[in-house]
Design a protein around this motif. Sequence first.
Motif, mmCIF file in Angstrom:
data_model
loop_
_atom_site.group_PDB
_atom_site.id
_atom_site.type_symbol
_atom_site.label_atom_id
_atom_site.label_comp_id
_atom_site.label_asym_id
_atom_site.label_seq_id
_atom_site.Cartn_x
_atom_site.Cartn_y
_atom_site.Cartn_z
ATOM 1 N N GLY A 22 0.806 -1.226 0.000
ATOM 2 C CA GLY A 22 0.000 0.000 0.000
ATOM 3 C C GLY A 22 0.833 1.268 0.000
ATOM 4 N N GLU A 23 2.094 1.147 -0.486
ATOM 5 C CA GLU A 23 2.989 2.318 -0.496
ATOM 6 C C GLU A 23 2.845 3.070 -1.822
ATOM 7 O OE1 GLU A 23 6.283 -0.185 2.178
ATOM 8 O OE2 GLU A 23 6.587 0.101 0.013
ATOM 9 N N LEU A 24 1.795 3.850 -1.919
ATOM 10 C CA LEU A 24 1.477 4.480 -3.208
ATOM 11 C C LEU A 24 2.458 5.586 -3.599
ATOM 12 C CD1 LEU A 24 -2.416 4.544 -3.343
ATOM 13 C CD2 LEU A 24 -0.822 2.773 -4.009
ATOM 14 N N HIS A 25 2.943 6.354 -2.612
ATOM 15 C CA HIS A 25 3.897 7.423 -2.945
ATOM 16 C C HIS A 25 5.205 6.827 -3.474
ATOM 17 C CE1 HIS A 25 1.599 10.880 -1.718
ATOM 18 N NE2 HIS A 25 1.275 10.282 -0.575
ATOM 19 N N GLU A 26 5.667 5.753 -2.816
ATOM 20 C CA GLU A 26 6.895 5.089 -3.251
ATOM 21 C C GLU A 26 6.708 4.473 -4.633
ATOM 22 O OE1 GLU A 26 5.478 4.874 -0.374
ATOM 23 O OE2 GLU A 26 6.932 4.951 1.263
ATOM 24 N N LEU A 27 5.524 3.927 -4.855
ATOM 25 C CA LEU A 27 5.214 3.327 -6.169
ATOM 26 C C LEU A 27 5.241 4.408 -7.256
ATOM 27 C CD1 LEU A 27 4.253 1.017 -8.002
ATOM 28 C CD2 LEU A 27 1.930 1.409 -7.207
ATOM 29 N N ALA A 28 4.614 5.549 -6.970
ATOM 30 C CA ALA A 28 4.588 6.657 -7.932
ATOM 31 C C ALA A 28 6.008 7.129 -8.253
ATOM 32 C CB ALA A 28 3.760 7.809 -7.373
ATOM 33 N N ALA A 112 -5.671 2.987 -17.067
ATOM 34 C CA ALA A 112 -4.842 1.974 -17.741
ATOM 35 C C ALA A 112 -3.381 2.060 -17.308
ATOM 36 C CB ALA A 112 -4.951 2.147 -19.253
ATOM 37 N N ALA A 113 -2.947 3.240 -16.865
ATOM 38 C CA ALA A 113 -1.544 3.412 -16.467
ATOM 39 C C ALA A 113 -1.301 3.018 -15.015
ATOM 40 C CB ALA A 113 -1.127 4.866 -16.684
ATOM 41 N N THR A 114 -2.351 2.829 -14.232
ATOM 42 C CA THR A 114 -2.146 2.511 -12.812
ATOM 43 C C THR A 114 -2.685 1.129 -12.410
ATOM 44 O OG1 THR A 114 -4.200 3.708 -12.366
ATOM 45 C CG2 THR A 114 -2.150 4.882 -11.948
ATOM 46 N N LEU A 115 -3.899 0.808 -12.877
ATOM 47 C CA LEU A 115 -4.560 -0.407 -12.376
ATOM 48 C C LEU A 115 -3.828 -1.723 -12.647
ATOM 49 C CD1 LEU A 115 -8.430 0.006 -12.585
ATOM 50 C CD2 LEU A 115 -6.895 0.258 -10.646
ATOM 51 N N PRO A 116 -3.135 -1.883 -13.804
ATOM 52 C CA PRO A 116 -2.467 -3.176 -14.014
ATOM 53 C C PRO A 116 -1.531 -3.558 -12.868
ATOM 54 C CG PRO A 116 -2.529 -1.976 -16.058
ATOM 55 C CD PRO A 116 -3.043 -1.032 -15.011
ATOM 56 N N VAL A 117 -0.746 -2.597 -12.368
ATOM 57 C CA VAL A 117 0.179 -2.910 -11.265
ATOM 58 C C VAL A 117 -0.625 -3.206 -9.994
ATOM 59 C CG1 VAL A 117 2.066 -2.045 -9.837
ATOM 60 C CG2 VAL A 117 1.996 -1.466 -12.258
ATOM 61 N N LEU A 118 -1.621 -2.372 -9.707
ATOM 62 C CA LEU A 118 -2.376 -2.527 -8.460
ATOM 63 C C LEU A 118 -3.176 -3.833 -8.443
ATOM 64 C CD1 LEU A 118 -3.714 1.151 -8.036
ATOM 65 C CD2 LEU A 118 -1.606 0.149 -7.135
ATOM 66 N N ALA B 118 -1.392 9.953 -11.311
ATOM 67 C CA ALA B 118 -2.674 9.394 -10.845
ATOM 68 C C ALA B 118 -2.517 8.762 -9.468
ATOM 69 C CB ALA B 118 -3.188 8.362 -11.840
ATOM 70 N N LEU B 119 -1.390 8.089 -9.246
ATOM 71 C CA LEU B 119 -1.176 7.448 -7.939
ATOM 72 C C LEU B 119 -0.964 8.482 -6.843
ATOM 73 C CD1 LEU B 119 1.086 4.468 -8.976
ATOM 74 C CD2 LEU B 119 -1.152 4.290 -7.879
ATOM 75 N N THR B 120 -0.234 9.549 -7.171
ATOM 76 C CA THR B 120 0.012 10.604 -6.178
ATOM 77 C C THR B 120 -1.313 11.254 -5.778
ATOM 78 O OG1 THR B 120 2.141 10.961 -7.230
ATOM 79 C CG2 THR B 120 1.386 12.670 -5.713
ATOM 80 N N ILE B 121 -2.136 11.530 -6.776
ATOM 81 C CA ILE B 121 -3.449 12.140 -6.479
ATOM 82 C C ILE B 121 -4.318 11.136 -5.719
ATOM 83 C CG2 ILE B 121 -5.582 13.034 -7.530
ATOM 84 C CD1 ILE B 121 -3.711 13.903 -9.933
ATOM 85 N N GLY B 122 -4.264 9.877 -6.184
ATOM 86 C CA GLY B 122 -5.116 8.844 -5.580
ATOM 87 C C GLY B 122 -4.718 8.485 -4.153
ATOM 88 N N ALA B 123 -3.449 8.754 -3.795
ATOM 89 C CA ALA B 123 -2.970 8.352 -2.465
ATOM 90 C C ALA B 123 -3.810 8.978 -1.350
ATOM 91 C CB ALA B 123 -1.501 8.721 -2.310
ATOM 92 N N GLY B 124 -4.198 10.238 -1.538
ATOM 93 C CA GLY B 124 -5.011 10.922 -0.527
ATOM 94 C C GLY B 124 -6.362 10.240 -0.354
#
Lengths: 172, 145
Positions: A22-28, A112-118, B118-124
């Motif tokens: 659940g480390e979204l910032h690190e993933l980004a 499409a740019a995010t969901l495949p990984v998640l 998208a992930l940065t925005i979505g994190a919140g």
Amino acid sequence: MPIIDPKLEEPARDMLGHAIRGELHELATLIQSVGGEQYRHVLGLCLTAAAYIAVDVSGRWPTDADVREIARLTAEREVELPLDQADVYDYLSDAALGFQPLPEALGDDATAATLPVLITASMLFTFRPKDQKWWDYLDQIWSAYETAENLDPSVLPALQVRARMLKAVAAR
Amino acid sequence: VAQDAKIAGQDKTIAELRSTRIEQDERIARLETDLGRIAATVSELRKRSDDQPSADIGHRARGGEAERGERAEPQQRRRLPTDAVNNVLSAAAGGTLTELAFRIHDLSPEYAGIGASALTIGAGIVAVWRERRKAKDDADHRPEA
């Protein structure tokens, strides 16, 4: 035997790990740092892994009911991210198993740019075999694809028979 | 008289043949009905089996709150098979078919940027979702007073 390029496999694994934790910032940050060309390959690997998991847990080429059940369980068991069951279904049914381009399958570029990984990360964690860590399951998936790449499709019936034989022997 | 007897015999034969034909028609009709019933049953069974997901899927599903702790473990690097380790320097992407099947070269090179944003925005949003989920989970498992 040719292997999946470690330059692509390592960031893919790291991204899946960030998603599972659940480390979204690190993933980004990691996605941004690898750049467009490498990230496209990571998405390709995610699709490939998701297709393997779907076939593996179904024990056959997944039917529509199988895909719906996988999507339901993936969304239900995920605790780090709010995954939508319909998105998981579209990703699997249209992209990973239906070979449609990602934007067509998932509707827009941001999704499409995010969901495949998640989604792949979530499936990897949810459907890993009982005695395996998710990274061991990922090892199994890549090794299977590397082996399959050198085989002729005519091997498939023999492989199915062999799988049934192993099951029958284990059941005795 | 002989002619009449011959004609009467022929009439009898025709009547018998007609009767046999009627019986055959009835038998064919019955068979067709039975076949129709069998086909409907087979189709219904096939439909029912397609509507049911494989039982293996449910058995394989893990995760959920009970395994949250395991998510936190840092992943290990890939353990390559020995022969692959020896070939690692000549490694190929091994994904030409994958690239073609999923048409990943059609994806915009901007995808990394789009995904990261998208992930940065979505994190919140995800952080809020986690709080709510945790609160709901706590409430669900709170012992009754």
